[in-house]
Design an enzyme around this catalytic site. Structure first.
Site, PDB file in Angstrom:
ATOM      1  N   GLU A  41       0.699  -0.854   0.186  1.00 33.23           N
ATOM      2  CA  GLU A  41      -0.106  -0.279   0.124  1.00 33.23           C
ATOM      3  C   GLU A  41       1.321   1.235   0.364  1.00 33.23           C
ATOM      4  OE1 GLU A  41      -3.420   0.003  -1.005  1.00 33.23           O
ATOM      5  OE2 GLU A  41      -3.804  -2.027   0.229  1.00 33.23           O
TER       6      GLU A  41
ATOM      7  N   CYS B 215      -2.766   9.212   1.702  1.00 34.60           N
ATOM      8  CA  CYS B 215      -2.369   9.139   0.758  1.00 34.60           C
ATOM      9  C   CYS B 215      -2.738   9.145  -0.356  1.00 34.60           C
ATOM     10  CB  CYS B 215      -1.901   7.187   0.682  1.00 34.60           C
ATOM     11  SG  CYS B 215      -3.456   6.294   1.700  1.00 34.60           S
TER      12      CYS B 215
END
Ligand code: NAD
Ligand code: SSN
Length: 492
Positions: free
Chosen positions: A259, A293
């Site tokens: 991720e 993010c």
């Protein structure tokens, strides 16, 4: 010192095999409050031997844990969910203390973290396989999902509780045992989670938390990658570190979930509901001051509403109240460290030197502390600027004018990253065209906040692979075994 209702949630030692252990290491590392710069705690920088021991205890625990019933695992996960919700205020305070984010955001993060335990308490019972008819009529094939084994969890600073929860919950639901290494800047949230997991009944060795300094992290990372015991690593962090871990894991052919970083575009068409789009773009861009993010890195606005959007956008940013995350009324707090500020400043200066127009200059706020930074907003941004090509991960709003959907699609996809994208439009053709052709793992339409335990979270391209949350989240922690049953129509 932050006052908690339950002071036991603050721990100062690693948690291994169901015990708070005393490290024999002669080295320590310090955790600081990024808002006040005060020392919060000094923690042991564990030795290689201690990390190896922690991995070994996960392995021993796994041999028993893999046989537990999913119903039992579901019960432990549900207990943990309940305990997190009971302790939400204390846990949120720990996040604000070590990470700096506003207390309201921290409360949101704790509820978000808890929701993964609730979700996977249910999913634990739904690990399905298939029945398949192979060419040979006398045979049947069934698929059977089994836990992958011991899993290493590596987490970033920006969501000190939720990123670990998003990994631990599905891993535990699948029957894996885990060893988590938190970021050296924000380890207390993981230790608090270990405390509650123990209270919830998690068996010893199913969730270990180890502690290492920034300096020792690369060696520990290599140890995880080269370990023959750890069968999978789930990493959340930057793309360069993800690539390094992948390279290091080649000798053990470890399964990986990555991720990684993002460079999310927000696309606002002329026909969008403008006030809503402005509000949502602000939420996406400035949540945790841009340290997420999935946060808006590039804001593309169609020519017909460009000027109006810019005006409305800066009006909202001017009303931000910046201060210590614990203070009531503060909407935006501090960044994690001065390196984060340097990056924002670098992207701002680079853009201005290449012709971007400054709408809000922002900048450092030394009166508040070295990690405080007022957001900047720039427009007339062009494709040659760093802010378009790199993840800023901070409070810089960068607005770019576009004319057609084909043009903006090309610009959006012209990046190695592919995590999240946002589209604002009332026209179904625009919405579908962008949703289908945007190269990103997640597309949010007419909303700036979309993450949820029920949805698959993850990226494409250099934003990584694997999916967290949702009905797919457990798959990353299982292996599919196919069992062929032969000669089944033979009646002796
Ligand atoms: N895709 C996602 O779900 C997601 C979520 C949050 C953050 N992120 C990304 O994370 C980045 C910000 O977080 P960060 O600055 O903490 O990232 P980072 O890559 O610097 O660090 C992430 C974690 O990895 C550790 N680490 C660093 N080097 C290592 C090594 N050699 N071996 C093992 N571990 C190592 C760090 O100590 C930290 O705990 C951004 O790029 C952001 O987009 C991605
Ligand atoms: O930083 C990335 C995670 C953000 C989220 O899950 O909402």
């Amino acid at each position: 010192m932050v006052q908690l209702k339950n002071p036991d949630l603050i721990r100062s030692t690693p948690f291994v095999n169901g015990e708070w252990i005393t490290s024999k290491s002669t080295k320590t590392f310090k955790v600081f409050d990024p808002a006040t710069e005060e020392l919060i705690i000094e923690l042991p920088d564990q030795t290689r031997e201690e990390i190896e021991y922690a991995i070994e205890t996960c392995h021993i625990a796994y041999e028993k844990f893999k046989h537990t019933s999913p119903y039992e695992r579901a019960k432990w996960l549900r207990n943990l969910y309940n305990l997190i919700i009971e302790n939400v205020d204390d846990l949120a305070k720990i996040i604000t203390w070590e990470n700096g984010k506003c207390l309201t955001d921290a409360i949101g993060e704790i509820k978000y973290a808890a929701s993964y335990f609730e979700w996977f308490a249910e999913e634990a019972k739904r690990i399905y396989g298939h029945t398949i008819q192979p060419q040979n009529q006398n045979n049947k094939v069934i698929t059977y999902k089994q836990p992958i084994g011991v899993v290493g969890l590596l987490c970033p600073f920006n969501f000190p509780s939720a990123m670990g929860a998003r990994k631990l919950a599905p891993a535990f639901a699948a029957g894996c045992t885990t060893i988590l290494k938190p970021d050296f800047q924000t380890p207390l949230s993981s230790l608090a989670l270990a405390y509650l997991a123990h209270e919830a009944g998690f068996p010893p060795g199913t969730f270990n938390v180890v502690l290492v300094s920034q300096a020792s992290t690369p060696e520990m990372g290599l140890l995880f990658c080269e370990s023959k015991i750890i069968k999978k690593i789930s990493f959340t962090g930057s793309t360069p570190v993800g690539k390094l871990l992948m390279k290091q894991s080649s000798s053990t052919l470890k399964k990986l979930s990555m991720e990684l970083g993002g460079n999310a575009p927000v696309i606002i068409f002329d026909d969008a509901k403008l006030d809503w789009a402005v509000e949502q773009a602000i939420a996406s861009k400035f949540r945790s001051l841009g340290q997420t993010c999935v946060c808006a890195n590039r804001i593309y606005v169609q020519a017909g509403v460009y000027e109006k959007f810019n005006q409305k956008f800066i009006e909202k940013v001017k009303h931000f109240k910046i201060g210590n995350g614990f203070e009531p009324g503060v909407t935006h707090a501090c960044l994690i460290n001065d390196r984060a500020i340097l990056k924002v400043e670098d992207h701002f200066k680079d853009a201005v030197s290449k012709g971007a127009k400054v709408l809000i200059a922002g900048g450092k706020l030394p009166a508040l502390g070295k990690n405080f930074y007022a957001p900047s907003v720039i427009c007339d941004v062009t494709n040659d600027m760093k802010v378009v090509n790199e993840e800023t991960f901070g409070p810089l709003g960068a607005i770019i004018k576009f004319e057609t959907k084909e043009q903006v699609l090309h610009w959006c996809n012209d990046t190695p990253f592919g995590l999240a994208s946002y589209v604002f439009s009332e026209n179904l053709n625009n919405i579908w065209y962008m949703s289908e052709y945007l190269e990103s793992g997640m597309v949010a339409v007419n909303t700036g906040i979309f993450t949820d335990a029920a949805m698959p979270f993850g990226g494409v391209k250099e934003s990584g692979f694997g999916r967290e949350g949702s009905m797919y989240g457990i798959d990353d922690y299982t292996v599919v075994k196919s069992i062929t049953l032969g000669n089944i129509y033979h009646h002796a």
